[in-house]
Write an enzyme that holds these catalytic residues in place. Structure first.
Site, short mmCIF file in Angstrom:
data_model
loop_
_atom_site.label_atom_id
_atom_site.label_comp_id
_atom_site.label_asym_id
_atom_site.label_seq_id
_atom_site.Cartn_x
_atom_site.Cartn_y
_atom_site.Cartn_z
N ARG A 1 6.68 -15.57 -1.69
CA ARG A 1 7.12 -16.58 -2.37
C ARG A 1 7.19 -17.60 -1.23
O ARG A 1 7.69 -17.53 -0.28
CB ARG A 1 8.28 -16.52 -2.98
CG ARG A 1 8.15 -15.82 -4.51
CD ARG A 1 7.62 -16.55 -5.40
NE ARG A 1 7.51 -15.81 -6.75
CZ ARG A 1 6.45 -14.88 -6.92
NH1 ARG A 1 5.65 -14.51 -6.01
NH2 ARG A 1 6.62 -14.23 -8.25
N GLU B 1 5.05 -24.69 -4.36
CA GLU B 1 4.44 -24.14 -5.35
C GLU B 1 5.20 -24.55 -6.77
O GLU B 1 6.02 -24.05 -7.03
CB GLU B 1 4.41 -22.72 -5.37
CG GLU B 1 2.96 -22.13 -5.51
CD GLU B 1 2.94 -20.74 -5.14
OE1 GLU B 1 2.37 -20.10 -6.05
OE2 GLU B 1 3.47 -20.48 -4.16
N HIS C 1 -2.55 -18.50 -4.28
CA HIS C 1 -1.57 -17.35 -4.96
C HIS C 1 -2.56 -16.54 -5.63
O HIS C 1 -2.58 -16.41 -6.96
CB HIS C 1 -0.63 -18.18 -6.04
CG HIS C 1 0.64 -17.30 -6.20
ND1 HIS C 1 1.87 -17.54 -6.24
CD2 HIS C 1 0.73 -16.04 -6.37
CE1 HIS C 1 2.66 -16.63 -6.50
NE2 HIS C 1 1.73 -15.56 -6.77
P1 NAI Z 1 10.03 -4.83 -4.78
O1 NAI Z 1 11.41 -5.19 -5.64
O2 NAI Z 1 9.45 -3.68 -4.90
O3 NAI Z 1 10.46 -4.93 -3.28
C1 NAI Z 1 11.25 -6.12 -2.66
C2 NAI Z 1 11.94 -5.40 -1.41
O4 NAI Z 1 12.40 -6.38 -0.89
C3 NAI Z 1 12.70 -4.34 -1.80
O5 NAI Z 1 12.72 -3.18 -0.92
C4 NAI Z 1 14.47 -5.09 -1.32
O6 NAI Z 1 15.33 -4.20 -1.23
C5 NAI Z 1 13.80 -5.96 -0.39
N1 NAI Z 1 14.88 -7.13 0.07
C6 NAI Z 1 15.65 -7.72 -0.84
N2 NAI Z 1 16.46 -8.62 -0.24
C7 NAI Z 1 15.99 -8.60 1.07
C8 NAI Z 1 16.23 -9.24 2.16
N3 NAI Z 1 17.46 -10.14 2.34
N4 NAI Z 1 15.66 -8.95 3.28
C9 NAI Z 1 14.72 -8.03 3.49
N5 NAI Z 1 14.22 -7.37 2.45
C10 NAI Z 1 15.04 -7.69 1.20
O7 NAI Z 1 9.20 -6.11 -5.00
P2 NAI Z 1 7.38 -5.92 -4.73
O8 NAI Z 1 6.92 -5.57 -5.94
O9 NAI Z 1 7.26 -5.41 -3.46
O10 NAI Z 1 7.18 -7.57 -4.56
C11 NAI Z 1 7.63 -8.50 -3.70
C12 NAI Z 1 7.54 -9.76 -3.78
O11 NAI Z 1 5.98 -10.12 -3.85
C13 NAI Z 1 7.97 -10.30 -5.18
O12 NAI Z 1 9.12 -10.77 -5.34
C14 NAI Z 1 7.10 -11.52 -5.44
O13 NAI Z 1 7.79 -12.60 -5.15
C15 NAI Z 1 5.72 -11.33 -4.45
N6 NAI Z 1 4.61 -11.12 -5.27
C16 NAI Z 1 3.31 -11.93 -5.03
C17 NAI Z 1 2.43 -11.64 -5.45
C18 NAI Z 1 1.18 -12.88 -5.10
O14 NAI Z 1 0.18 -12.62 -6.23
N7 NAI Z 1 1.31 -13.43 -4.13
C19 NAI Z 1 2.06 -10.81 -6.81
C20 NAI Z 1 3.29 -9.92 -6.79
C21 NAI Z 1 4.45 -10.10 -6.16
#
Ligand code: NAI
Length: 328
Positions: free
Chosen positions: A233, A262, A294
């Site tokens: 993000r 964004e 994106h």
């Molecule tokens: P997820 O929920 O599986 O993983 C997120 C991880 O971040 C978790 O392990 C969590 O413990 C960790 N986390 C939370 N707070 C943290 C902190 N302060 N410091 C370090 N790590 C922390 O989510 P997923 O599916 O891996 O997605 C991650 C992000 O990717 C989403 O939140 C979304 O913003 C982004 N995304 C971007 C896309 C794109 O097209 N560019 C598409 C899909 C998701």
């Protein structure tokens, strides 16, 4: 039940239409317009709407949707930082999303950005097209043997960690939760990750605690010549500080699929317009920065998973079942 889709692009319509016959209870209505308090007021006879990361799903929009009879918001994405969940819960509007539809899609794009800035593919592409076969300015570095720092080792971060490991990189990670599946990855504190990594890839969600995680202070702790990739993000990075770091030649390269500014303006007409947002345009002026729009999620596999889970979510709501994808 009728579902009104906001910001529906041709690829959304194609992937949802491909499977819609399997859901005779659902009627899909596609609107190209983006969701906002104003456009929410045009909804008629739809109990559900379907929105995207770019949509304004703030308190005002939810109130208008609720007044128009909407009781279900289907996010066709994983992130939900643009949704006012408290307001939705207060009004009894259910919100569901599509978690982890294809972590590999995003991780592969993150690596594509890292490789492109590393090996200057964006410059090489243009040079060769102009019949310039000189190698001047195209020297990269081996990823093999270098250190990849993954911030956020959830679904996408884990997929990126596996890719980096496959490249022969040492992989370190920072996360508040330690993923037990990544036995090749060493968890370290954030400062250590910043200091040791040759490639830093951001995969944590945008929350209050992660807003502007990359700023002057954290940039100063990074190695000189680091490659930074953000497919998570835009708000994770303080853009002005990133620009200052780029100016001071801190980065070998920067690959961004998401940017701080964004908003829905960025997405308006994204099919045919060139994005020219102020700070994003400033970022684009640097030769070692690659920006994509994106698109990290945009693979056939991801689109098909998104459409299927979204319509399954709608069916779970209709049947009063738990789907495990609800946010409230
Ligand atoms: P997820 O929920 O599986 O993983 C997120 C991880 O971040 C978790 O392990 C969590 O413990 C960790 N986390 C939370 N707070 C943290 C902190 N302060 N410091 C370090 N790590 C922390 O989510 P997923 O599916 O891996 O997605 C991650 C992000 O990717 C989403 O939140 C979304 O913003 C982004 N995304 C971007 C896309 C794109 O097209 N560019 C598409 C899909 C998701």
């Amino acid at each position: 039940m009728r579902i009104t889709f906001f910001a529906a692009k041709s690829y959304d319509r194609d992937s949802f239409n491909r499977i819609k016959d399997r859901y005779p209870e659902l009627e899909l209505e596609y609107w190209e317009t983006e969701l906002s308090p104003k456009t929410a007021s045009y909804v008629q006879d739809s109990e559900a709407i379907c929105a995207f990361v770019s949509s304004d799903v703030g308190a005002k929009t939810i109130q208008v949707l609720h007044d128009r009879g909407v009781r279900l918001i289907l996010m066709r994405c994983a992130g939900f930082n643009n949704v006012d969940l408290d307001e939705a819960t207060r009004l009894g509007v259910r919100v569901m999303r599509v978690p982890g539809y294809s972590p590999e899609a995003v991780a592969e794009h993150a690596m594509a950005l890292a490789m492109a800035v590393n090996r200057h593919l964006h410059k090489a592409y243009l040079k060769v097209r102009e019949n310039n076969f000189s190698l001047q300015g195209l020297t990269g570095v081996n990823f093999y043997g270098k250190t990849a720092g993954i911030i956020g080792t959830g679904r996408i971060g884990a997929a990126m960690a596996r890719i980096c490991y496959g490249f022969g990189m040492k992989v370190i990670g920072y996360d508040t939760y330690h993923n037990p599946d990544l036995n090749f990855l060493e968890y370290v504190e954030l400062d250590e990750l910043l200091a040791k990594s040759d490639l830093i890839s951001l995969h944590c969600p945008l929350m209050e605690s992660t807003h502007h995680l990359i700023n002057l202070d954290t940039i100063s702790k990074m190695k000189d010549g680091v490659i930074l990739v953000n497919t998570s993000r835009g708000g994770l990075v303080k853009t002005d500080d990133l620009i200052a770091g780029i100016r001071e030649h801190k980065f070998f390269g920067v690959g961004l699929d998401v940017y701080e500014e964004e908003t829905q303006n960025v997405y308006e007409n994204r099919e045919d317009d060139i994005l020219m947002h102020s700070t994003t345009a400033r970022l684009l002026s640097f030769p070692n920065v690659i920006v994509t729009s994106h698109q990290a999620f945009l693979t056939e596999e991801a689109l098909s998973a998104i459409s299927q889970v979204t319509l399954d979510n709608a069916m779970a709501y209709l049947k009063g079942e738990k789907a495990g994808t609800e946010l409230n």
